[in-house]
Design a protein around this motif. Structure first.
Motif, mmCIF file in Angstrom:
data_model
loop_
_atom_site.group_PDB
_atom_site.id
_atom_site.type_symbol
_atom_site.label_atom_id
_atom_site.label_comp_id
_atom_site.label_asym_id
_atom_site.label_seq_id
_atom_site.Cartn_x
_atom_site.Cartn_y
_atom_site.Cartn_z
ATOM 1 N N ASP A 227 0.854 -1.183 0.000
ATOM 2 C CA ASP A 227 0.000 0.000 0.000
ATOM 3 C C ASP A 227 0.894 1.238 0.000
ATOM 4 O O ASP A 227 1.759 1.400 0.861
ATOM 5 N N ASP A 228 0.695 2.121 -0.975
ATOM 6 C CA ASP A 228 1.584 3.277 -1.113
ATOM 7 C C ASP A 228 1.049 4.525 -0.419
ATOM 8 O O ASP A 228 1.452 5.645 -0.737
ATOM 9 N N THR A 229 0.142 4.358 0.561
ATOM 10 C CA THR A 229 -0.423 5.512 1.268
ATOM 11 C C THR A 229 0.662 6.365 1.913
ATOM 12 O O THR A 229 0.658 7.599 1.805
ATOM 13 N N ALA A 230 1.597 5.715 2.604
ATOM 14 C CA ALA A 230 2.663 6.466 3.281
ATOM 15 C C ALA A 230 3.525 7.209 2.279
ATOM 16 O O ALA A 230 3.993 8.319 2.539
ATOM 17 N N ARG A 231 3.754 6.592 1.121
ATOM 18 C CA ARG A 231 4.637 7.208 0.132
ATOM 19 C C ARG A 231 3.977 8.372 -0.587
ATOM 20 O O ARG A 231 4.675 9.262 -1.080
ATOM 21 N N ASN A 232 2.683 8.380 -0.668
ATOM 22 C CA ASN A 232 1.998 9.409 -1.443
ATOM 23 C C ASN A 232 1.175 10.357 -0.575
ATOM 24 O O ASN A 232 1.565 11.504 -0.361
ATOM 25 N N LYS A 233 0.059 9.900 -0.029
ATOM 26 C CA LYS A 233 -0.840 10.789 0.690
ATOM 27 C C LYS A 233 -0.189 11.382 1.937
ATOM 28 O O LYS A 233 -0.199 12.601 2.132
#
Length: 251
Positions: A227-233
């Motif tokens: 999940d790329d939540t940390a990297r983006n949002k």
């Protein structure tokens, strides 16, 4: 860098102490930074060519945990911050930018001062502890982005050392934010190990850097979440919080 056996261009390490000091090997090429980093000598063995590096310095990382302990009395000892941060599932929407005396790499803004952005009545001491740890990971991401831009090399893994690398929550979040594995070596005192490696090479105990690399060992690796939540949002919201620190001190 020698203690982490970062002998190839593109290999990087980050030392987590009171502040953070991240370096990336750029080989025998001197790479002038256009994104707020320093160009420095990495190492030189005997009559071999000098190897250079890009360096990014972050002022407040472990010092922020000390501040929570000494100034706010939120924890009794620095290691307690991980347990406190684990009492919540996320940062509760807050971002802690520790620009206590300005921002170092890659901004170099002496006019900045610290902020906790996104506060609501929902936030508790666990969220503050978690946001403090996340601040270290986000600041490291900012330096890494600058290194990638300067060098043209995309990092594939980050080797880590220093006192904060024993905080598993931080190291896992660091991998998630960077999107690459974070690797802790068996010998965490890599500065001393690097001096021993260099002395061993000079005295003939080691024949080449390949032998030193074979001697170096991994203690633990943290893989990034899919999940790329940390990297983006989350990272985008961190950048918004950083902008809130600018121009606080009027010269």
């Amino acid at each position: 860098m020698v203690g982490q056996t970062c002998f190839n261009p593109g290999e990087a390490k980050n030392t987590y102490g009171t502040g953070c000091f991240m370096l990336m090997n750029t080989g025998t090429d001197i790479v002038p930074s256009k994104h707020g980093l320093l160009t420095t000598t990495c190492y030189k063995f005997g009559d071999q060519p000098t190897v250079y590096a890009l360096e990014g310095s972050i002022a407040i990382t472990g010092a922020l945990v000390q501040w929570l302990r000494d100034n706010l009395k939120l924890i009794e000892s620095a290691p307690d911050v991980e347990n406190l941060a684990r009492t919540v599932e996320d940062n509760g929407g807050i971002y802690f930018v520790p620009a206590f005396s300005g921002l170092f790499a890659p901004y170099w803004r002496s006019d900045a001062r610290g902020v906790i952005a996104g506060l609501t009545r929902y936030v508790n001491r666990g969220h503050i502890a978690r946001a403090a740890l996340e601040a270290t990971a986000f600041q490291t991401r900012e330096v890494l982005d600058a290194m990638n831009a300067d060098s043209g090399v995309t990092l594939t893994a980050l080797k880590v050392d220093g006192g904060m690398v024993h905080n598993d929550l931080l190291m896992k979040f660091q991998a998630d934010v960077l999107g690459v594995p974070v690797i802790r070596p068996r010998v965490a005192e890599t500065t001393a190990l690097g001096a021993a490696y260099a002395a061993g090479l000079a005295s003939g105990f080691w024949q080449n850097t390949d032998e030193m690399r074979a001697n170096w060992g991994i203690d633990k690796t943290w893989e990034p979440a899919e999940d790329d939540t940390a990297r983006n949002k989350l990272y985008a919201e961190w950048k918004k919080a950083v902008r809130r620190t600018f121009d606080w001190v009027e010269h």
